[in-house]
Design a protein around this motif. Structure first.
Motif, PDB file in Angstrom:
ATOM      1  N   VAL A   1     -16.781  -5.476  -5.259  1.00 42.86           N
ATOM      2  CA  VAL A   1     -15.895  -4.401  -4.629  1.00 42.86           C
ATOM      3  C   VAL A   1     -15.579  -3.198  -5.645  1.00 42.86           C
ATOM      4  CG1 VAL A   1     -14.787  -5.858  -2.983  1.00 42.86           C
ATOM      5  CG2 VAL A   1     -13.768  -5.580  -5.052  1.00 42.86           C
ATOM      6  N   PRO A   2     -15.692  -2.143  -5.302  1.00 40.47           N
ATOM      7  CA  PRO A   2     -15.559  -0.945  -6.265  1.00 40.47           C
ATOM      8  C   PRO A   2     -14.343  -0.874  -6.965  1.00 40.47           C
ATOM      9  CG  PRO A   2     -15.283  -0.232  -4.151  1.00 40.47           C
ATOM     10  CD  PRO A   2     -15.814  -1.596  -3.990  1.00 40.47           C
ATOM     11  N   LYS A   3     -14.239  -0.476  -8.120  1.00 43.88           N
ATOM     12  CA  LYS A   3     -13.017  -0.534  -8.933  1.00 43.88           C
ATOM     13  C   LYS A   3     -11.900   0.273  -8.401  1.00 43.88           C
ATOM     14  CE  LYS A   3     -14.711  -1.546 -13.702  1.00 43.88           C
ATOM     15  NZ  LYS A   3     -14.964  -1.017 -14.988  1.00 43.88           N
ATOM     16  N   SER A   4     -12.191   1.190  -7.361  1.00 41.45           N
ATOM     17  CA  SER A   4     -11.147   1.902  -6.775  1.00 41.45           C
ATOM     18  C   SER A   4     -10.420   1.167  -5.637  1.00 41.45           C
ATOM     19  CB  SER A   4     -11.979   3.143  -6.110  1.00 41.45           C
ATOM     20  OG  SER A   4     -12.929   2.490  -5.252  1.00 41.45           O
TER      21      SER A   4
ATOM     22  N   THR B   1      -4.344  -7.368  -8.385  1.00 37.66           N
ATOM     23  CA  THR B   1      -4.500  -7.561  -6.816  1.00 37.66           C
ATOM     24  C   THR B   1      -5.535  -6.412  -6.409  1.00 37.66           C
ATOM     25  OG1 THR B   1      -2.336  -8.015  -6.473  1.00 37.66           O
ATOM     26  CG2 THR B   1      -3.221  -7.247  -4.553  1.00 37.66           C
ATOM     27  N   ILE B   2      -6.378  -6.870  -5.665  1.00 35.71           N
ATOM     28  CA  ILE B   2      -7.475  -5.900  -5.179  1.00 35.71           C
ATOM     29  C   ILE B   2      -7.721  -6.366  -3.737  1.00 35.71           C
ATOM     30  CG2 ILE B   2      -9.424  -7.549  -5.519  1.00 35.71           C
ATOM     31  CD1 ILE B   2     -10.858  -5.294  -7.067  1.00 35.71           C
ATOM     32  N   ILE B   3      -8.267  -5.083  -3.059  1.00 37.71           N
ATOM     33  CA  ILE B   3      -8.576  -4.956  -1.619  1.00 37.71           C
ATOM     34  C   ILE B   3      -9.838  -5.452  -1.506  1.00 37.71           C
ATOM     35  CG2 ILE B   3      -8.828  -3.241   0.252  1.00 37.71           C
ATOM     36  CD1 ILE B   3      -6.666  -1.459  -0.827  1.00 37.71           C
TER      37      ILE B   3
ATOM     38  N   LEU C   1       0.997  -1.111   0.106  1.00 40.65           N
ATOM     39  CA  LEU C   1      -0.132   0.062  -0.199  1.00 40.65           C
ATOM     40  C   LEU C   1       0.692   1.242  -0.001  1.00 40.65           C
ATOM     41  CD1 LEU C   1      -2.623  -1.099   2.564  1.00 40.65           C
ATOM     42  CD2 LEU C   1      -3.075  -0.611  -0.044  1.00 40.65           C
ATOM     43  N   ALA C   2       1.802   1.220   0.578  1.00 38.59           N
ATOM     44  CA  ALA C   2       2.768   2.373   0.642  1.00 38.59           C
ATOM     45  C   ALA C   2       3.494   2.664  -0.555  1.00 38.59           C
ATOM     46  CB  ALA C   2       4.108   2.153   1.874  1.00 38.59           C
ATOM     47  N   LYS C   3       3.908   1.640  -1.249  1.00 41.11           N
ATOM     48  CA  LYS C   3       4.656   1.623  -2.559  1.00 41.11           C
ATOM     49  C   LYS C   3       3.639   1.922  -3.827  1.00 41.11           C
ATOM     50  CE  LYS C   3       8.296  -0.776  -5.121  1.00 41.11           C
ATOM     51  NZ  LYS C   3       9.229  -1.850  -5.191  1.00 41.11           N
ATOM     52  N   PHE C   4       2.628   1.260  -3.833  1.00 40.80           N
ATOM     53  CA  PHE C   4       1.671   1.126  -4.974  1.00 40.80           C
ATOM     54  C   PHE C   4       0.086   1.633  -4.879  1.00 40.80           C
ATOM     55  CE2 PHE C   4       4.211  -2.752  -5.458  1.00 40.80           C
ATOM     56  CZ  PHE C   4       5.131  -2.580  -6.345  1.00 40.80           C
ATOM     57  N   GLY C   5      -0.193   1.904  -3.590  1.00 44.68           N
ATOM     58  CA  GLY C   5      -1.487   2.127  -3.108  1.00 44.68           C
ATOM     59  C   GLY C   5      -1.752   3.573  -3.586  1.00 44.68           C
ATOM     60  N   SER C   6      -3.097   3.742  -4.055  1.00 46.53           N
ATOM     61  CA  SER C   6      -3.434   5.114  -4.155  1.00 46.53           C
ATOM     62  C   SER C   6      -3.746   6.213  -3.174  1.00 46.53           C
ATOM     63  CB  SER C   6      -4.947   5.261  -4.901  1.00 46.53           C
ATOM     64  OG  SER C   6      -5.893   5.105  -3.997  1.00 46.53           O
ATOM     65  N   PRO C   7      -3.782   7.345  -2.950  1.00 49.38           N
ATOM     66  CA  PRO C   7      -3.671   8.251  -1.913  1.00 49.38           C
ATOM     67  C   PRO C   7      -5.040   8.051  -0.954  1.00 49.38           C
ATOM     68  CG  PRO C   7      -3.181   9.440  -3.649  1.00 49.38           C
ATOM     69  CD  PRO C   7      -3.319   8.371  -4.370  1.00 49.38           C
TER      70      PRO C   7
END
Length: 408
Positions: free
Chosen positions: A238-241, A200-202, A111-117
């Motif tokens: 789950v949402p695309k976001s 990969t998705i949350i 999440l730190a390297k690839f995650g969106s804000p």
């Protein structure tokens, strides 16, 4: 290579060792009794929050994130963190106290390297604060998941959502009461080249269609409170976001996650082996059989000597891998990372086995941590890729490199 610790690391080691003596070792029996009491199944040990607060107050918090992660990092390199991970590894649950335990560490790195804000605000910040926990959802029961291209769970777009269908198993931490997110790897771009199909998705565990099918045991243990579980995903929306980085980037994410994590695992294994060696030596010096101390028996002395040699070799190899990763990145250090992933758990398992033998019946009981060290490291020889996968890839790379150099 200079493995002399900096003043900063020396200070942290002193603080960490003092914390272990004051807060961790005295609580080992309390923790063990709580998590093995069936009435406490899937409940967090009540003292965990208190110990986390103490660790955070002393600045022993999130030490694992390398300094290239910017504001998220306490500023340590992988090499600087390695001896700290070794000390934490001496008690199996201690790394959680410092918010440095798997699978959260790898998920925080992702999440730190690839995650969106937005993903970082919603998921990473609570993980960094130790408020929630997470799981990495990759392995599947119906395919050989050591070859991750085999993964079959689908993550397919539908309107503003992705829809997940499939099964997973050996998911560590899925039952933990604080587990609030899964990082799920599955197939999205079905017609792409095989290393560009997965994403990969949350997925929050409470999402409709996510179900824990059964609990799994490891050498007879449920490993409460997180455990290992088999999960099913049936039309899970789950949402695309929630998608991390982009479609088809799953392998890139997985590789970015595994490099530092393997160093962490190996240093913790070395910490367990070191403690097993110390307990073996103490037992040998205090126990008398056939009129002599065990420490006077040649076979025991050889076991202690061999264990010392093997621990030192594994430690130096792991430090070299950490140093190479810091200097040149995980891609350049991949040979050494593969080597330590094979060597360290095998070594720790072997040293623990010798320590069990020296303790006799006590060695296979829960009166010492040695039996747990043995079983954990046997399990680690499968987790994050079995020995054979690492050896096969390492052997292929070395043959290619040596053949390219030719005869001198």
């Amino acid at each position: 290579m200079n493995f002399e610790h900096s003043q900063k690391v020396k200070g942290l080691l002193t603080k960490l060792e003092a914390f272990m003596q004051e807060f961790i070792y005295p609580q080992e029996r309390s923790y063990h009794e709580f998590v093995h009491d069936p009435s406490n199944l899937w409940q967090e040990w009540p003292k965990m929050a208190e110990l986390k607060a103490a660790a955070r107050e002393q600045g022993l918090w999130n030490l694992f994130l390398p300094k290239d992660y910017g504001d998220f990092s306490p500023g340590l390199t992988n090499l600087e963190y390695a001896p700290l991970a070794e000390i934490m590894g001496r008690t199996l649950w201690a790394s959680e106290v410092f918010n440095c335990s798997a699978p959260d560490t790898g998920n925080m790195e992702v999440l730190a390297k690839f995650g969106s804000p937005e993903q970082q605000a919603r998921w990473l910040n609570p993980l960094l604060a130790g408020e929630i926990r997470s799981a990495y959802v990759m392995t599947e029961p119906q395919v050989a998941s050591s070859d991750a291209t085999n993964l079959e769970l689908t993550i397919l777009p539908d309107g503003d959502d992705y829809v997940l269908n499939g099964r997973k198993w050996w998911i560590s931490g899925a039952r933990h009461p604080r587990c609030k997110l899964f990082l799920v790897m599955g197939k999205t771009l079905l017609d792409n080249p095989r290393h560009q199909q997965h994403s990969t998705i949350i997925v929050p565990p409470s999402t409709p269609g996510v179900r824990i099918e059964r609990r799994q045991t490891v050498f007879g243990s449920l490993n409460s409170p997180g455990g290992e579980s088999e999960l099913s995903f049936e039309n899970v929306r789950v949402p695309k976001s929630n998608l991390i980085l982009g479609e088809g980037r799953g392998f890139e994410i997985a590789q970015g996650r595994l490099g530092p994590g393997r160093i962490h695992h190996c240093m913790r294994s070395i910490g367990q082996a070191q403690r097993a060696l110390e307990l073996m030596a103490q037992r040998a010096e205090s126990r008398v059989a056939f009129g002599r101390k065990l420490s006077e028996q040649g076979s025991i002395r050889q076991d202690v000597a061999r264990s010392f040699c093997e621990i030192e070799m594994a430690r130096l190899l792991t430090l070299k891998a950490a140093d190479q990763m810091d200097r040149y990145g995980a891609k350049v250090a991949k040979d050494l990372i593969a080597a330590i992933k094979v060597i360290a758990p095998q070594m720790a398992q072997t040293v623990a086995d010798r320590a069990i033998q020296a303790h006799g019946g006590m060695g296979v009981s829960d009166d010492t941590p040695i039996a747990e060290f043995f079983t954990l490291n046997r399990y680690l020889r499968i987790a994050d890729g079995p020995d054979e996968v690492h050896m096969n890839q390492l052997g292929k790379q070395k043959i290619s490199a040596c053949a390219a150099e030719g005869t001198r």
